[in-house]
Scaffold this active site. Structure first.
Site, mmCIF file in Angstrom:
data_model
loop_
_atom_site.group_PDB
_atom_site.id
_atom_site.type_symbol
_atom_site.label_atom_id
_atom_site.label_comp_id
_atom_site.label_asym_id
_atom_site.label_seq_id
_atom_site.Cartn_x
_atom_site.Cartn_y
_atom_site.Cartn_z
ATOM 1 N N ASP A 1 -5.132 2.793 7.888
ATOM 2 C CA ASP A 1 -6.564 2.522 7.999
ATOM 3 C C ASP A 1 -6.893 1.081 8.365
ATOM 4 O O ASP A 1 -8.031 0.794 8.743
ATOM 5 C CB ASP A 1 -7.263 2.880 6.684
ATOM 6 C CG ASP A 1 -7.229 4.371 6.407
ATOM 7 O OD1 ASP A 1 -7.491 5.152 7.336
ATOM 8 O OD2 ASP A 1 -6.942 4.758 5.265
ATOM 9 N N GLY B 1 0.812 -1.214 0.000
ATOM 10 C CA GLY B 1 0.000 0.000 0.000
ATOM 11 C C GLY B 1 0.840 1.255 0.000
ATOM 12 O O GLY B 1 1.800 1.377 0.766
ATOM 13 N N ALA B 2 0.465 2.200 -0.881
ATOM 14 C CA ALA B 2 1.202 3.467 -0.991
ATOM 15 C C ALA B 2 0.310 4.646 -0.661
ATOM 16 O O ALA B 2 0.340 5.674 -1.325
ATOM 17 C CB ALA B 2 1.798 3.617 -2.389
ATOM 18 N N TYR C 1 -0.921 7.139 2.788
ATOM 19 C CA TYR C 1 -0.116 7.946 3.706
ATOM 20 C C TYR C 1 0.832 7.078 4.542
ATOM 21 O O TYR C 1 2.010 7.396 4.700
ATOM 22 C CB TYR C 1 -1.020 8.749 4.634
ATOM 23 C CG TYR C 1 -1.799 9.838 3.944
ATOM 24 C CD1 TYR C 1 -1.169 10.985 3.473
ATOM 25 C CD2 TYR C 1 -3.175 9.726 3.761
ATOM 26 C CE1 TYR C 1 -1.874 11.987 2.840
ATOM 27 C CE2 TYR C 1 -3.899 10.729 3.124
ATOM 28 C CZ TYR C 1 -3.247 11.858 2.668
ATOM 29 O OH TYR C 1 -3.953 12.847 2.035
ATOM 30 N N ALA C 2 0.329 5.977 5.085
ATOM 31 C CA ALA C 2 1.137 5.146 5.979
ATOM 32 C C ALA C 2 2.243 4.414 5.230
ATOM 33 O O ALA C 2 3.414 4.457 5.615
ATOM 34 C CB ALA C 2 0.237 4.145 6.712
ATOM 35 N N ASN D 1 1.676 -1.573 -4.805
ATOM 36 C CA ASN D 1 0.465 -0.752 -4.785
ATOM 37 C C ASN D 1 -0.324 -0.996 -6.068
ATOM 38 O O ASN D 1 0.252 -1.164 -7.139
ATOM 39 C CB ASN D 1 0.815 0.736 -4.664
ATOM 40 C CG ASN D 1 -0.393 1.587 -4.313
ATOM 41 O OD1 ASN D 1 -0.974 1.440 -3.237
ATOM 42 N ND2 ASN D 1 -0.801 2.470 -5.204
ATOM 43 N N LYS E 1 -5.407 24.483 7.768
ATOM 44 C CA LYS E 1 -5.727 23.323 6.926
ATOM 45 C C LYS E 1 -4.762 23.248 5.747
ATOM 46 O O LYS E 1 -4.273 22.169 5.398
ATOM 47 C CB LYS E 1 -7.162 23.426 6.426
ATOM 48 C CG LYS E 1 -7.620 22.226 5.605
ATOM 49 C CD LYS E 1 -7.788 20.991 6.470
ATOM 50 C CE LYS E 1 -8.447 19.861 5.703
ATOM 51 N NZ LYS E 1 -8.667 18.685 6.543
ATOM 52 N N GLU F 1 -16.814 18.452 5.170
ATOM 53 C CA GLU F 1 -15.837 19.049 4.250
ATOM 54 C C GLU F 1 -16.363 19.041 2.816
ATOM 55 O O GLU F 1 -16.157 20.003 2.061
ATOM 56 C CB GLU F 1 -14.501 18.311 4.343
ATOM 57 C CG GLU F 1 -13.769 18.564 5.652
ATOM 58 C CD GLU F 1 -12.279 18.331 5.549
ATOM 59 O OE1 GLU F 1 -11.512 19.187 6.035
ATOM 60 O OE2 GLU F 1 -11.870 17.294 4.985
#
Length: 402
Positions: free
Chosen positions: A302, A12-13, A15-16, A39, A379, A172
């Protein structure tokens, strides 16, 4: 020698995963480990910006950059493939493009939409889930305005939008939508008074992570721009007409030309197939972010349910936490390669900001409530910092919010 190098495999690519890899390539020399990143896409996308692309206020291309642009080819091998199976006993990972073995595995497979079994939600509602769903939704919204303007027999339902969920993503997205609607009305000559945006939330309170003062600020901001809220109103079904909700124990049909689900995410479904004790795609980790019985497997982002020592509930799934976990795991892997132990993860909460369009927002930064332009500025700082942490000054200059 090359054959003695430990094999570090990162799945997985997001954020983590990408933070893990970019930190590892800084910490390790090329001969210390054989690092492979897998990924399913060739690109990374800023998942926390999806609400902007979904509303059409930001071009989807601004969210993405090639993974190979931030990794060093002499230290990291990138495999564009989809993971199909994790075999812990054989220490192998199967993909649609081959099988890869590992000495150390980092599972960072990311999120997908969670509809909680609501009938019809997957079939009839748009999701805010990835680049493809964002492009599809933004095009659909504009098409509805264009069709309304072009048709002789006007159907006001074409200008009605339902949003399920008043959590972070839902609010948002609504903030962006209130900026996009005037643009579309002006472009297609549509009377803005005919546009109806309704947000439906099952819980008695929206944005539960914030104080009542911040919640009221956000509600007032959005209501002033035409958003109607139905709080404590469960959605029991979704169909071709819109949402079916329950009000005072009575089911009621809410009709709209566009229904959007923004009320839940879960970890990758591959987690249930690969590990025991997984709930909604998340597995409880030990304090060092490995899992029980497998000191060679780190689970972050996640798909991780990390419960800090002394706490009862896992931390939420946020980009800030995911990136801190990725950075920590990279340091622990370096320790392991040097014959030392992995260390416990400690999360540092720097704050949370919920945007209300490009120029307003609400948030908590280092324990202090902020609103308005100050929140909007913070932000942008947070968004730009995330890009900088992975790709450095060059990527931050190219993709950042300033």
């Amino acid at each position: 020698m090359a054959q003695d190098r430990k094999k570090v495999l990162v799945l997985g690519a997001g954020y983590a995963g990408l933070q893990t890899v970019t930190k590892l390539q800084k910490e390790l020399s090329a001969d210390e480990a054989d690092i492979t990143l897998i990924n399913k896409n060739k690109y990374h996308y800023e998942a926390t910006w999806l609400h902007e692309a979904s509303a059409g206020t930001l071009n989807y291309e601004d969210l993405i950059y090639p993974i190979e642009s931030v990794i060093k080819e002499d230290k990291v091998k990138f495999i564009n493939a989809e993971v199909t199976k994790i075999d812990r006993n054989a220490k192998k990972v199967e993909t649609n493009h081959g099988i890869y073995d590992y000495d150390i595995l980092v599972v960072a497979l990311g999120f997908e939409s969670e509809t909680f079994g609501i009938n019809g939600m997957k079939d009839y509602a748009f999701q805010i889930e990835n680049i493809e769903t964002a492009r599809k939704l933004s095009r659909h919204i504009e098409d509805k305005f264009a069709n309304y303007a072009a048709s002789k027999e006007k159907d006001d339902k074409d200008l009605a939008i339902l949003v399920g969920g008043a959590g972070f993503t839902g609010i948002e997205f609504l903030g962006e939508l209130t900026e996009r609607i005037p643009e579309l009305c002006n472009k297609y000559g549509v009377d803005q008074n005919k546009v109806r945006v309704t947000c439906v939330e099952a819980a008695p309170k929206m944005l539960p992570m914030f104080s009542d003062e911040l919640v009221n600020y956000a509600v007032n901001y959005l209501e002033d721009r035409g958003v109607e809220f139905k709080i404590a109103t469960p959605i029991v079904a979704c169909n071709e007409k819109g949402f079916v909700v329950k009000i005072n124990d009575q089911e009621q049909q809410l009709e709209a030309g566009t229904a959007i689900w923004a009320a839940g995410v879960r970890g990758s479904k591959l987690m249930e197939e690969s590990f025991e004790g997984v709930k909604r795609g998340r597995i409880v980790t030990k304090q060092d972010l490995t899992i029980e019985g497998h000191d060679d497997i780190f689970v972050i982002g996640d798909v991780s349910a990390f419960i800090p020592a002394g706490e009862e509930r896992p931390l939420p799934t946020t980009a800030q936490i995911a990136m801190q976990q990725g950075e920590h795991v990279a340091k622990s892997i370096k320790n392991i390669l040097n014959g030392q132990a992995a260390t416990d993860f400690e999360y540092v909460d720097r704050g949370t900001v919920c945007s209300l369009g490009a120029h307003d927002g609400v948030g908590i930064v280092y324990g202090r409530d902020i609103t308005g332009k100050k929140a909007a500025f913070m932000k942008k700082v947070i968004d730009t910092r995330a890009v900088f942490k992975i790709g450095g000054v060059g990527l931050a200059f190219k993709k950042g919010k300033f």
